[in-house]
Design a protein around this motif. Structure first.
Motif: not given
Ligand code: GDP
Length: 474
Positions: A96-99, A247-249, A251-253, A343-345, A359-361
């Motif tokens: 993903g983008f953060g990664c 709130v990261r859900r 594919d991560k959960v 935008l969100d970041i 745990s979320s980048q």
């Protein structure tokens, strides 16, 4: 003495919070309502103490940021690109983008450490792949400014993969952090030794501040992106004070993180606003603060199902369920999705407090960017943002980092099962904080692994030589 004073002031706040976590997970809510007031009142007094040298810290931190950014600009804009020493970073990591941004950030800090101009090869970037422009190598510059004004060409007389910083090789290609061998000493969480004393005096999490500056440079928006950010911010009516909730859900959960209901996040949002209310009372400010939340998520149903309850309790949510739809796996790599995750970041990083899962980048990136705020304004805003978060799971980390150690400042004898013993001076490799007063770690002397009270250890800040901060050879 100054460094001890500053560190001690921050430890005081940190340990009040550790004590609070200890109590809140053991006592019921009516017992806690009195303790919450006590704690917030103590935190207010610490704010008063830290006020005393605020201007000095701000000006020192600004000088440090200016110096770092000057060095970055010099390195990225060499006089002669043909002969410059280069480091090449591929933007093709399948994540993903953060990664991916963290991958570029790792490349960037390697470039600073080895004093090489970073060349980003973004032509196989998976985001925005349908928007490739003819005759440019870069999808990157649809959203960000190029990393250099003078040097984007990765050619050179000699070229090899990373085997250490071999000065005889002009162009070195960097693999992803996990497969970097030999492993150099400058990898996260190390900070440049040339900045270390100042940074440790001025900031509660020196590494996050350092990487935050780098990420801010990397993410300088293009004209098109800047316009989109500003337009969206106005449209959303984004204003402070505001708490950012991520709130990261999807594919991560269940793969890399556990499920957390919105109520777990809102517990800390409520706590934050209760503290603001108490601070305002102490300052004899009459105004009632609106309880605003910026919600970013990849799960659109939170907007239709979970927020209602809190809207009825007087919270106001801003954000956009349409954005959440662009975050789903099927749409994730579209151009719109790219603009929306940026935008969100960006907006999360502009909140006054973050509640999320580290745990979320995505959230770690927002937290890093957040650290750079407050230096270029006359207004009296917060400048050390290291404590402006609640993570529901991990402590801050950088993927692929070297060991993260703490030093015991008090001894510990096991009281309950799962705990570990240590002596003053023992090195503890920290794995996490359970946010109940206890952290989990490994005593590197005894090799015992388990729980220990967080207040009994302090951070061991690692430093490494970063070549770019050395004065040029005469
Ligand atoms: P991680 O998987 O959460 O550690 O973070 P990554 O950034 O590596 O991958 C998750 C990707 O999912 C992001 O880059 C986005 O594309 C998408 N995503 C996750 N959460 C959000 C969110 O809150 N907003 C938006 N717009 N996209 C998100």
């Amino acid at each position: 003495a100054l460094q001890t004073f500053e560190a001690s002031r921050r430890r005081l706040a940190f340990n009040i919070n550790e004590l609070w976590h200890h109590l809140r997970t053991r006592l019921n809510s009516s017992q806690m309502s009195a303790i919450n007031e006590h704690r917030n009142n103590l935190l207010f007094e610490i704010e008063q103490i830290s006020d005393r040298d605020y201007e000095w810290r701000k000006s020192e931190l600004r000088k440090l940021a200016n110096y770092l950014n000057r060095k970055i600009n010099e390195l990225q804009n060499p006089k002669d690109c043909k002969t410059a020493q280069k480091l090449v970073c591929q933007l093709n990591k399948g994540c993903g983008f953060g990664c991916q941004l963290h991958h570029v950030a790792y490349c960037f800090l390697s470039a600073l450490a080895t004093q090489r101009t970073l060349i980003l090869d973004s032509h196989s970037w998976r985001y925005a792949s349908q928007r490739v422009r003819k005759a440019t190598n870069s999808r990157w510059d649809l959203v960000f400014q190029p990393l250099s004004d003078t040097c984007l060409d990765d050619s050179g007389s000699t070229r090899s993969h990373w085997r250490g910083n071999d000065r005889h090789v002009q162009v070195i290609e960097l693999p992803i952090i996990d497969s970097l061998r030999p492993r150099p000493p400058f990898l996260p969480l190390a900070i440049p030794e040339q900045l270390s004393t100042k940074l440790q005096t001025l900031h509660g999490d020196p590494f996050v501040w350092f990487i935050g500056q780098i990420v801010r440079y990397i993410m300088r928006p293009s004209k098109e992106m800047q316009a989109y950010l500003e337009k969206s911010k106005t449209k959303l009516n984004f204003k402070t004070p505001i708490v950012g909730v991520h709130v990261r859900r999807t594919d991560k959960v269940g793969t890399e993180a556990s499920f957390h209901s919105l109520s777990e996040y809102m517990y800390f949002v409520e706590d934050y606003y209760n503290r603001i209310d108490l601070f305002n009372e102490r300052l004899q400010k009459q105004e009632k603060v609106e309880r605003l939340v910026y919600l970013a998520t990849d799960e659109p149903s939170i907007w239709t199902k979970e927020v209602k309850k809190y809207q009825n309790l007087g919270y106001k949510f801003i954000g956009d369920s349409g954005i959440a739809k662009t975050a789903s796996l099927g749409n994730r790599y579209n151009f719109d999705s790219l603009k929306n995750i940026i935008l969100d970041i960006w907006l999360l990083s502009e909140c006054d407090h973050l509640v999320c899962t580290f745990s979320s980048q995505v959230c770690r990136l927002a937290y890093e960017l957040m650290q750079t705020r407050g230096l270029d304004t006359k207004a009296k805003t917060k400048i050390d943002w290291s404590d402006a978060f609640n993570s529901l799971d991990d402590i801050y980390y950088f993927g692929g980092q070297s060991e993260h150690n703490q030093i015991a400042v008090l001894s510990h004898k096991v009281r309950e099962k799962d705990e570990i013993n240590f002596k003053v001076g023992d090195i503890i490799g920290i794995a996490g904080n359970h946010w109940n007063g206890y952290s989990k770690g490994l005593n590197r002397r005894t090799l015992e692994s388990g729980l220990y009270p967080g207040f009994k250890t302090i951070e061991q800040v690692k430093t490494a030589f970063f070549k770019v901060f050395d004065e040029p050879e005469k």
